[in-house]
Design a protein around this motif. Structure first.
Motif, PDB file in Angstrom:
ATOM      1  N   SER A  26      86.106  77.681  89.025  1.00  0.00           N
ATOM      2  CA  SER A  26      86.212  77.595  90.338  1.00  0.00           C
ATOM      3  C   SER A  26      86.485  76.264  90.841  1.00  0.00           C
ATOM      4  O   SER A  26      85.738  75.257  90.875  1.00  0.00           O
ATOM      5  CB  SER A  26      84.569  78.070  90.930  1.00  0.00           C
ATOM      6  OG  SER A  26      84.654  77.895  92.310  1.00  0.00           O
ATOM      7  N   ARG A  27      87.669  76.110  91.411  1.00  0.00           N
ATOM      8  CA  ARG A  27      88.147  74.824  92.076  1.00  0.00           C
ATOM      9  C   ARG A  27      87.161  74.436  93.130  1.00  0.00           C
ATOM     10  O   ARG A  27      86.853  73.096  93.111  1.00  0.00           O
ATOM     11  CB  ARG A  27      89.382  74.943  92.518  1.00  0.00           C
ATOM     12  CG  ARG A  27      90.626  74.843  91.462  1.00  0.00           C
ATOM     13  CD  ARG A  27      91.876  74.616  91.937  1.00  0.00           C
ATOM     14  NE  ARG A  27      92.887  74.940  90.757  1.00  0.00           N
ATOM     15  CZ  ARG A  27      93.392  75.813  90.509  1.00  0.00           C
ATOM     16  NH1 ARG A  27      93.283  77.252  91.004  1.00  0.00           N
ATOM     17  NH2 ARG A  27      94.301  75.968  89.318  1.00  0.00           N
ATOM     18  N   ASP A  51      93.143  65.477  91.090  1.00  0.00           N
ATOM     19  CA  ASP A  51      93.821  66.590  91.485  1.00  0.00           C
ATOM     20  C   ASP A  51      94.603  67.221  90.228  1.00  0.00           C
ATOM     21  O   ASP A  51      94.554  68.567  90.183  1.00  0.00           O
ATOM     22  CB  ASP A  51      95.353  66.083  92.349  1.00  0.00           C
ATOM     23  CG  ASP A  51      94.969  65.748  93.809  1.00  0.00           C
ATOM     24  OD1 ASP A  51      93.828  66.142  94.391  1.00  0.00           O
ATOM     25  OD2 ASP A  51      95.628  65.082  94.362  1.00  0.00           O
ATOM     26  N   GLU A  52      94.773  66.605  89.393  1.00  0.00           N
ATOM     27  CA  GLU A  52      95.187  67.206  87.976  1.00  0.00           C
ATOM     28  C   GLU A  52      94.177  68.125  87.386  1.00  0.00           C
ATOM     29  O   GLU A  52      94.281  69.079  86.704  1.00  0.00           O
ATOM     30  CB  GLU A  52      95.817  66.029  86.955  1.00  0.00           C
ATOM     31  CG  GLU A  52      97.233  65.552  87.591  1.00  0.00           C
ATOM     32  CD  GLU A  52      97.529  64.209  86.598  1.00  0.00           C
ATOM     33  OE1 GLU A  52      98.746  64.032  86.569  1.00  0.00           O
ATOM     34  OE2 GLU A  52      96.467  63.405  85.953  1.00  0.00           O
ATOM     35  N   ILE A  53      92.736  67.448  87.265  1.00  0.00           N
ATOM     36  CA  ILE A  53      91.767  68.209  86.439  1.00  0.00           C
ATOM     37  C   ILE A  53      91.301  69.314  87.277  1.00  0.00           C
ATOM     38  O   ILE A  53      91.336  70.270  86.616  1.00  0.00           O
ATOM     39  CB  ILE A  53      90.773  67.161  86.116  1.00  0.00           C
ATOM     40  CG1 ILE A  53      89.732  67.566  85.026  1.00  0.00           C
ATOM     41  CG2 ILE A  53      89.713  66.905  87.218  1.00  0.00           C
ATOM     42  CD1 ILE A  53      90.435  67.665  83.786  1.00  0.00           C
ATOM     43  N   LEU A  54      91.477  69.224  88.594  1.00  0.00           N
ATOM     44  CA  LEU A  54      90.907  70.426  89.489  1.00  0.00           C
ATOM     45  C   LEU A  54      92.001  71.315  89.335  1.00  0.00           C
ATOM     46  O   LEU A  54      91.599  72.724  89.195  1.00  0.00           O
ATOM     47  CB  LEU A  54      90.771  70.321  91.129  1.00  0.00           C
ATOM     48  CG  LEU A  54      89.594  69.334  91.253  1.00  0.00           C
ATOM     49  CD1 LEU A  54      89.764  68.938  92.644  1.00  0.00           C
ATOM     50  CD2 LEU A  54      88.263  70.110  91.027  1.00  0.00           C
ATOM     51  N   MET A  57      91.582  72.616  85.298  1.00  0.00           N
ATOM     52  CA  MET A  57      90.082  73.137  84.928  1.00  0.00           C
ATOM     53  C   MET A  57      89.926  74.752  84.577  1.00  0.00           C
ATOM     54  O   MET A  57      89.684  74.955  83.495  1.00  0.00           O
ATOM     55  CB  MET A  57      89.022  72.433  85.518  1.00  0.00           C
ATOM     56  CG  MET A  57      87.803  72.612  85.124  1.00  0.00           C
ATOM     57  SD  MET A  57      86.488  71.690  85.769  1.00  0.00           S
ATOM     58  CE  MET A  57      86.966  70.163  85.732  1.00  0.00           C
ATOM     59  N   PRO A  58      90.670  75.343  85.394  1.00  0.00           N
ATOM     60  CA  PRO A  58      90.159  76.815  85.416  1.00  0.00           C
ATOM     61  C   PRO A  58      90.764  77.444  84.268  1.00  0.00           C
ATOM     62  O   PRO A  58      90.662  78.627  83.626  1.00  0.00           O
ATOM     63  CB  PRO A  58      90.827  77.164  86.687  1.00  0.00           C
ATOM     64  CG  PRO A  58      90.615  76.291  87.650  1.00  0.00           C
ATOM     65  CD  PRO A  58      90.943  75.086  86.887  1.00  0.00           C
ATOM     66  N   GLU A  59      92.089  76.793  83.682  1.00  0.00           N
ATOM     67  CA  GLU A  59      92.621  77.489  82.489  1.00  0.00           C
ATOM     68  C   GLU A  59      92.499  76.363  81.258  1.00  0.00           C
ATOM     69  O   GLU A  59      92.661  77.084  80.109  1.00  0.00           O
ATOM     70  CB  GLU A  59      94.193  77.052  82.586  1.00  0.00           C
ATOM     71  CG  GLU A  59      94.903  77.357  83.907  1.00  0.00           C
ATOM     72  CD  GLU A  59      94.648  79.054  84.103  1.00  0.00           C
ATOM     73  OE1 GLU A  59      94.631  79.573  83.298  1.00  0.00           O
ATOM     74  OE2 GLU A  59      94.267  79.492  85.310  1.00  0.00           O
ATOM     75  N   ASP A  61      89.784  75.005  77.936  1.00  0.00           N
ATOM     76  CA  ASP A  61      88.631  75.856  77.094  1.00  0.00           C
ATOM     77  C   ASP A  61      87.344  75.867  78.093  1.00  0.00           C
ATOM     78  O   ASP A  61      87.146  74.645  78.593  1.00  0.00           O
ATOM     79  CB  ASP A  61      88.542  75.348  75.676  1.00  0.00           C
ATOM     80  CG  ASP A  61      89.529  75.712  74.873  1.00  0.00           C
ATOM     81  OD1 ASP A  61      90.242  76.649  75.312  1.00  0.00           O
ATOM     82  OD2 ASP A  61      89.963  74.985  73.816  1.00  0.00           O
ATOM     83  N   GLY A  62      86.380  76.747  77.721  1.00  0.00           N
ATOM     84  CA  GLY A  62      85.081  76.387  78.452  1.00  0.00           C
ATOM     85  C   GLY A  62      85.147  77.059  79.814  1.00  0.00           C
ATOM     86  O   GLY A  62      84.119  76.857  80.484  1.00  0.00           O
ATOM     87  N   ALA A  63      86.002  77.390  80.427  1.00  0.00           N
ATOM     88  CA  ALA A  63      86.243  78.080  81.558  1.00  0.00           C
ATOM     89  C   ALA A  63      86.175  79.585  82.074  1.00  0.00           C
ATOM     90  O   ALA A  63      86.265  80.049  82.912  1.00  0.00           O
ATOM     91  CB  ALA A  63      87.375  77.625  82.188  1.00  0.00           C
ATOM     92  N   THR A  64      85.613  80.285  80.692  1.00  0.00           N
ATOM     93  CA  THR A  64      85.802  81.470  80.632  1.00  0.00           C
ATOM     94  C   THR A  64      84.331  81.834  80.036  1.00  0.00           C
ATOM     95  O   THR A  64      83.760  81.362  79.008  1.00  0.00           O
ATOM     96  CB  THR A  64      86.808  82.489  80.065  1.00  0.00           C
ATOM     97  OG1 THR A  64      86.853  82.017  78.977  1.00  0.00           O
ATOM     98  CG2 THR A  64      87.888  82.316  80.704  1.00  0.00           C
ATOM     99  N   GLU A  65      83.502  83.037  80.673  1.00  0.00           N
ATOM    100  CA  GLU A  65      82.213  83.306  79.673  1.00  0.00           C
ATOM    101  C   GLU A  65      82.385  83.906  78.453  1.00  0.00           C
ATOM    102  O   GLU A  65      81.636  84.020  77.703  1.00  0.00           O
ATOM    103  CB  GLU A  65      81.899  84.771  80.830  1.00  0.00           C
ATOM    104  CG  GLU A  65      81.205  84.048  82.152  1.00  0.00           C
ATOM    105  CD  GLU A  65      79.987  83.214  82.108  1.00  0.00           C
ATOM    106  OE1 GLU A  65      79.181  82.980  81.156  1.00  0.00           O
ATOM    107  OE2 GLU A  65      79.742  82.444  82.867  1.00  0.00           O
ATOM    108  N   SER A  66      83.772  84.643  78.476  1.00  0.00           N
ATOM    109  CA  SER A  66      83.903  85.230  76.948  1.00  0.00           C
ATOM    110  C   SER A  66      84.601  84.443  75.882  1.00  0.00           C
ATOM    111  O   SER A  66      84.694  84.616  74.756  1.00  0.00           O
ATOM    112  CB  SER A  66      84.841  86.538  77.360  1.00  0.00           C
ATOM    113  OG  SER A  66      86.029  86.093  77.806  1.00  0.00           O
TER     114      SER A  66
END
Length: 128
Positions: A26-27, A51-54, A57-59, A61-66
């Motif tokens: 979530s940005r 700006d680059e990290i925001l 970040m959603p893409e 590793d570590g950004a999905t529950e699964s």
């Protein structure tokens, strides 16, 4: 509890929150935890701006529950000045180990913590 212990514990809590897949995906949530002048040197050696990290970040590793999740350990922190904490710790993510360092600042306006700087250094698998 001393001021130093209290502020270090607060910084650790927000560092852990930033590793939460819900926040990473979530940005708007991640934006709350990163200072506008944020910079990072990632484990790849790449330098990231706020700006680059925001945007990325959603893409990552570590950004999905699964998917793979950060497994932090060995937290240590030092209060450098009132409202400024330096954290060091290690993570495992999908078999990759990294040593990490973060600087967290407490905003005067509302007392929230924001990460100002982060660096990750990969640890070779044969290293202690």
């Amino acid at each position: 509890m001393s001021r130093e212990v209290d502020e270090v514990n607060q910084a650790i809590a927000v560092e852990l929150r930033l590793m939460d897949p819900t926040v990473r995906a979530s940005r708007p949530l991640a934006r709350q935890l990163l200072a506008p002048d944020f910079a990072e040197v990632g484990s790849s050696g790449r330098r990231w701006t706020y700006d680059e990290i925001l945007a990325a970040m959603p893409e990552m590793d570590g950004a999905t529950e699964s998917g793979p999740r950060y497994e932090p350990s060995e937290f240590a922190g030092v209060l450098l000045a009132p409202g400024l904490v330096h954290l060091t710790y290690e993570t495992m993510l999908d078999g990759d180990r990294a040593r990490r360092s973060s600087l967290w600042r407490k905003r005067d306006a509302d007392g929230t913590w924001q990460m100002y700087y982060h660096q990750a250094t990969p640890v070779p698998s044969d290293s202690v």
